[in-house]
Write an enzyme that holds these catalytic residues in place. Structure first.
Site, PDB file in Angstrom:
ATOM      1  N   SER A   1     -10.283  -0.361   3.994  1.00  0.00           N
ATOM      2  CA  SER A   1      -9.610  -0.630   5.280  1.00  0.00           C
ATOM      3  C   SER A   1      -8.873   0.624   5.708  1.00  0.00           C
ATOM      4  O   SER A   1      -8.399   1.574   4.741  1.00  0.00           O
ATOM      5  CB  SER A   1      -8.328  -1.620   4.932  1.00  0.00           C
ATOM      6  OG  SER A   1      -8.730  -2.799   4.415  1.00  0.00           O
TER       7      SER A   1
ATOM      8  N   GLU B   1      -4.044   3.301   6.864  1.00  0.00           N
ATOM      9  CA  GLU B   1      -4.061   3.424   5.320  1.00  0.00           C
ATOM     10  C   GLU B   1      -4.538   4.663   4.729  1.00  0.00           C
ATOM     11  O   GLU B   1      -3.930   5.313   3.754  1.00  0.00           O
ATOM     12  CB  GLU B   1      -4.397   2.232   4.867  1.00  0.00           C
ATOM     13  CG  GLU B   1      -4.571   1.874   3.505  1.00  0.00           C
ATOM     14  CD  GLU B   1      -5.218   0.870   2.880  1.00  0.00           C
ATOM     15  OE1 GLU B   1      -5.331  -0.324   3.291  1.00  0.00           O
ATOM     16  OE2 GLU B   1      -6.051   1.183   1.731  1.00  0.00           O
TER      17      GLU B   1
ATOM     18  N   ARG C   1       0.782  -1.170   0.003  1.00  0.00           N
ATOM     19  CA  ARG C   1       0.116  -0.103   0.076  1.00  0.00           C
ATOM     20  C   ARG C   1       0.696   1.229   0.099  1.00  0.00           C
ATOM     21  O   ARG C   1       0.404   2.342   0.643  1.00  0.00           O
ATOM     22  CB  ARG C   1      -1.024   0.146   1.249  1.00  0.00           C
ATOM     23  CG  ARG C   1      -1.971  -0.944   1.380  1.00  0.00           C
ATOM     24  CD  ARG C   1      -3.121  -0.724   0.186  1.00  0.00           C
ATOM     25  NE  ARG C   1      -4.115  -1.648   0.435  1.00  0.00           N
ATOM     26  CZ  ARG C   1      -4.264  -3.025  -0.154  1.00  0.00           C
ATOM     27  NH1 ARG C   1      -3.000  -3.503  -0.520  1.00  0.00           N
ATOM     28  NH2 ARG C   1      -5.245  -3.662   0.494  1.00  0.00           N
TER      29      ARG C   1
END
Ligand code: EPU
Length: 336
Positions: A236, A332, A164
């Site tokens: 998320s 995130e 990510r």
């Protein structure tokens, strides 16, 4: 190019938060975008580049310019016996690109079906799901420098992809606007079914094909993840923490149910959703800010939550997980 002042961001962030931006800039061509950065057009305040607004949490009005890339077009650049090189404008909806690639029979993106956001965000975030990350298919990324408006290509290696992450989120943050992304897809794809849940869903549907994998991924996502058009969320909220194998072994002794995934040699990725769930957060709600009832890694806005309220819940979750497991969670989602 369209430049509008004092615009509500409600439609432009997947949490559905009703803050304002001083300017909202929609660019359709690279020439227009370059004008923003080479001194032709001056806008007051900082600049934020938006990739669909599905990974941002605004906590107040934005006192600057938000750029929404409108670069369109999906193109097959070249095809050989094995591979097709295709390119897509940063302003295309990610899932439209996946659908297109599946309809052409090009393999590599199907596991990434239904991820919200725009193509331009894919390399920035190195988006991933069901055992696949975009870094595996990206060949190069076309960008415009936000310092002088010049064009620069980044090869896959130069993007510095990680879980990510990429240089566009780290050392080069804010320095480049992605305009086009080039992918290398397989002409005769072999389905990637390494991810257990996906395999189970596919077996239910029939003989694996790109279309069927896409359908299976869509089914799983719809069953677990809230649709941002219905309940505000950004997928998320935290990353799955990566720890040394020894740390994971110790935790496994204390918490045998903890799901662990292999990462780079010597390190293990832990399921943050499971840990948050074990702390009792799944389905909890404080006012209109809450934790999704089917996936504890996803924070949601039930209606009128403020960005600050969602942020506050995320801080409380971090504290609980740290107290119970000794693991610091990393967000995130980017806080603005
Ligand atoms: N789990 C629980 N309770 C929960 C949530 C999860 O026990 O509330 C357990 C699950 O049963 C499973 C494990 O934790 O054993 C992992 O859960 P899941 O398979 O749902 O995946 P995840 O690790 O929570 C990651 C990605 C998702 C991606 C899925 C599928 C991150 C931060 N998230 O989630 O990506 O869709 O895997 O590949 O890596 C996103 O980044 O926005 C995103 C949605």
């Amino acid at each position: 190019m369209i430049i509008r002042g004092n615009i509500s961001l409600k439609k432009y962030n997947s949490f559905g938060l009703d803050y304002k931006t001083r300017y909202l800039v929609q660019t359709k061509t690279e020439k227009e975008a370059a004008a923003l950065f080479n001194g032709t057009i001056h806008l007051k305040g900082p600049i934020l580049i938006m990739g669909g607004g599905s990974n941002l949490l605004f906590t107040g009005d934005y006192i600057g310019a938000i750029i929404v890339p409108g670069f369109k077009g999906i193109k097959t650049e070249e095809v050989s016996d094995e591979f097709a090189i295709i390119s897509a404008g940063a302003g295309i909806l990610w899932d439209n690109l996946v659908e297109w690639s599946v309809s052409k029979g090009y393999g590599g993106l199907e596991n990434l079906s239904l991820i919200p956001g725009l193509v331009g965000a894919a390399p920035v975030q190195n988006i991933g799901a069901y055992g696949v990350e975009t870094k595996e298919t990206i060949v190069k990324v076309k960008t415009i420098s936000t310092h002088d408006g010049s064009i620069r290509f980044f090869t896959n290696d130069e993007c510095g992809f990680g879980y990510r992450s990429s240089i566009f989120k780290n050392s080069e943050k804010g320095n480049f606007l992605v305009t086009r992304v080039y992918f290398r897809l397989k002409v005769n794809p072999i389905p990637d079914l390494a991810y257990g849940t996906l395999k189970d869903e596919i077996v239910k549907l029939g003989e694996p094909s790109l279309k069927l994998i896409r359908q299976a991924v869509i089914n799983i996502r719809r069953s677990k993840l809230p649709d941002p058009a219905v309940i505000g969320n950004a997928g998320s909220f935290f990353k799955n923490p990566v720890v040394e194998s020894a740390v994971a072994d110790n935790l496994k002794k204390r918490f045998p149910g903890l799901p662990c995934y292999n990462n780079r040699p010597g390190s293990i990725k832990l399921a943050a959703g499971w840990m948050i769930d074990q702390c009792g957060w799944k389905g909890k709600r404080i006012g209109d800010a809450g934790v999704h009832e089917k996936q504890a890694l996803v924070l949601v806005n039930y209606g009128k939550a403020t960005g600050k309220e969602i942020f506050d819940i995320s801080e409380k979750i971090k504290l609980s997980v740290f107290e119970k497991f000794g693991i610091p969670l990393e967000r995130e989602v980017e806080i603005i």
